[in-house]
Design an enzyme around this catalytic site. Structure first.
Site, mmCIF file in Angstrom:
data_model
loop_
_atom_site.group_PDB
_atom_site.id
_atom_site.type_symbol
_atom_site.label_atom_id
_atom_site.label_comp_id
_atom_site.label_asym_id
_atom_site.label_seq_id
_atom_site.Cartn_x
_atom_site.Cartn_y
_atom_site.Cartn_z
ATOM 1 N N HIS A 152 0.835 -1.223 0.000
ATOM 2 C CA HIS A 152 0.000 0.000 0.000
ATOM 3 C C HIS A 152 0.868 1.271 0.000
ATOM 4 C CE1 HIS A 152 -3.855 -2.103 0.643
ATOM 5 N NE2 HIS A 152 -3.138 -2.944 1.349
ATOM 6 N N ASN A 208 -10.452 -2.581 2.645
ATOM 7 C CA ASN A 208 -10.137 -2.634 1.215
ATOM 8 C C ASN A 208 -11.397 -2.305 0.426
ATOM 9 O OD1 ASN A 208 -7.387 -3.381 1.177
ATOM 10 N ND2 ASN A 208 -7.872 -5.538 1.438
#
Ligand code: NDP
Length: 502
Positions: A56, A129
């Site tokens: 990420h 997510n």
């Protein structure tokens, strides 16, 4: 006294005569070592980057507000949900998983969807997510899974062979891979995607009753996605389209919004549902657990400084507040440790005291003391009260009223893994069956684009997984791969390739 306003100073506050000219021996001469402020400037530049997130790394964030629109106090005593109309400040960060900083925003990947709620009883981090499920259910496999997404040690390239080799050995991943290869694999920008808590969490109310919950932030902008071809054209023009879109949206007053819904399961019901409600590779079907509306999230401010508020933002599922808790989900249990630990490594011991992470609406009183970057006062005004128990009246004191209700657990300690009788195919099948013909065709072609370099044996192993989901699914992906394999136009152009006649 100088008349200059905002007089330039050294980091120690001394006024500076110049910020442009080095001190040299003669006008053409070498630099002098004593020109410390030049050394400071160069040394500081070398330290202006911190280790990027292992996953990420490429992210975009906004500030905004969450407003309660429906009463859920029967499920949770969390103060942020205490009354209709109540607002809480939020910091968001969306991200792709695999790409490094500077990777193209429009890559096919799962997107991180993280929210920090600055509540009056501390910060609650929703670290989710844009998908309701995950690739693996046991954290033992997590570092290996991530390795398959990153670069190969020798080629230094991403390795589709590694990805599909791993997935084929983990049939539980087929649910998430189906979403990844579907239209939703490349959202137009974060405003056009849902966010999911993915794990099961717990809520507990003022009477000490516990409920298992799933969190859904549904986009109010509608789902919108790019095909592979659109994304390729877009990346040719800009690699930063998410940052551009979010910046422009907020500047133009088009604030992205989401509606928060919950699915709620009474505590004891977890023992009787036919699936494991704590398995992050599974959803709870809406027909069994309908969505309950809670509130609205509006992201309406661009952080003044990206590095300070977005790069320094440290989200961790370990940040819960009274009324919100964990569940036995094995992946969640591991993330509780590993996310906070990643921030200790990336940002330092006192990362929670940085402006992005420090509570805005709650006081901080604790006994965690020194360490690198202890740049704030944490002695609560009494230097004697640096341990506990102690005799001092104004020292931090625990509050038993925020104790979570007891959790009943049972079972023999073991490594259950493959011994579990788990159905990994019904839910991906339900998803596949939702797709219309166009969506299915694009799913097949997205697979073919992703699987092009994968070896035949690994392809066959993945087809075997797909066949268990649906014969139609397997046949479609196989046919798309075969069509691509036989595509003569795939021969690369070289310097010697004849120029076609006009
Ligand atoms: P429903 O028909 O009630 O729900 C279908 C869900 O699928 C909707 O939430 C929809 O999201 C979502 N969806 C549609 N297209 C895609 C896609 N390409 N990728 C991911 N999600 C998509 O059925 P069920 O609740 O019985 O679930 C059926 C299947 O739908 C599940 O097996 C799961 O794969 C998927 N799903 C289920 C969710 C759940 O929490 N139950 C959540 C998301 C997906 P939206 O409403 O935003 O359009």
């Amino acid at each position: 006294m100088s008349e200059i306003k905002n007089r330039l100073t050294t980091t120690a506050g001394a006024p500076m005569p110049t910020n442009e000219h080095s001190q040299t021996a003669g006008p053409r001469g070498p630099l002098l070592l004593q020109d410390y402020q030049l050394l400071e400037k160069l040394a500081h530049q070398n330290r202006e980057r911190i280790p990027e997130r292992a996953v990420h790394a490429n992210g975009w964030g906004l500030e905004g507000i969450f407003t309660v629109t429906h009463d859920i106090t029967r499920y949770t005593r969390a103060k942020l949900f205490s009354e209709i109309g109540k607002t809480t400040d939020v910091l968001s960060r969306w991200s792709t998983v695999a790409g490094e900083q500077g990777a193209a925003d429009a890559e096919r990947d799962v997107r991180g969807f993280s929210l920090k709620f600055y509540t009056e009883e501390g910060n609650w981090d929703m670290v989710g997510n844009n998908t309701p499920v995950f690739f693996v259910r046991d954290a033992y496999k997590f570092p290996d899974f991530i390795r398959t997404q990153k670069r190969h040690p020798k080629t230094n390239l991403r390795s589709p062979e590694a990805m599909f080799d791993f997935w084929a050995a983990q049939p539980e991943s087929v649910h998430q891979v189906t979403i990844l290869m579907s239209d939703r694999g490349i959202p137009v920008n974060p405003s056009h995607m849902n966010g999911y808590g993915s794990h099961t969490f717990s809520f507990w109310n003022a009477d000490g009753e516990r409920f298992w919950v799933k969190l859904h932030f549904k986009t109010q902008q509608g789902h919108a996605h790019h095909t592979n071809a659109e994304a390729e054209r877009l990346i040719g023009k800009t690699r930063e389209n998410y940052q551009e879109d979010l910046y422009n949206m907020v500047n133009e007053g088009r604030f992205p919004k989401w509606t928060l819904f919950l699915q709620v399961m009474p505590e004891r019901e977890a023992e009787t549902v036919p699936y494991n409600p704590f398995d992050v590779t599974k959803v709870w079907p809406h027909a069994d657990y309908p969505l309950i509306e809670v509130g609205e999230l509006e992201m309406n401010r661009i952080p003044e400084n990206y590095f300070q508020m977005v790069e320094n933002a440290a989200y961790s599922p370990s940040n819960v507040v009274p009324g919100i808790g964990f569940s036995p989900d094995k992946m969640l249990q591991a993330r509780i440790f590993s996310y906070a630990d990643a921030h200790r490594y990336r940002l330092g011991t006192h990362y929670e005291a940085l402006p992005a992470n420090a509570p805005k609406a709650a006081d901080v009183n604790h006994y965690h003391k020194d360490g690198s970057m202890r740049f704030f006062r944490n002695d609560t005004g009494n230097p004697d009260a640096y341990y506990e128990p102690n005799q001092y009246e104004n020292a931090p004191v625990a509050d038993p009223s925020v104790q979570e209700p007891p959790l009943t657990i049972s079972g023999d300690a073991d490594r259950y893994g493959n011994a579990q009788d788990v159905d990994d195919y019904t839910q991906p099948r339900a998803l596949f069956n939702l797709f219309d013909d166009g969506q299915k065709q694009r799913l097949y072609e997205n697979y073919a684009a992703a699987m092009g370099p994968v070896s035949k044996p690994v392809k066959e192993r993945w087809y075997a997984v797909l066949a268990k989901v649906s014969a139609e699914y397997e046949a479609g992906v196989r046919a798309a791969n075969d069509a691509l394999d036989s595509d003569v136009n795939a021969v690369p152009v070289t310097d010697d390739t004849p120029v076609p006649a006009e």
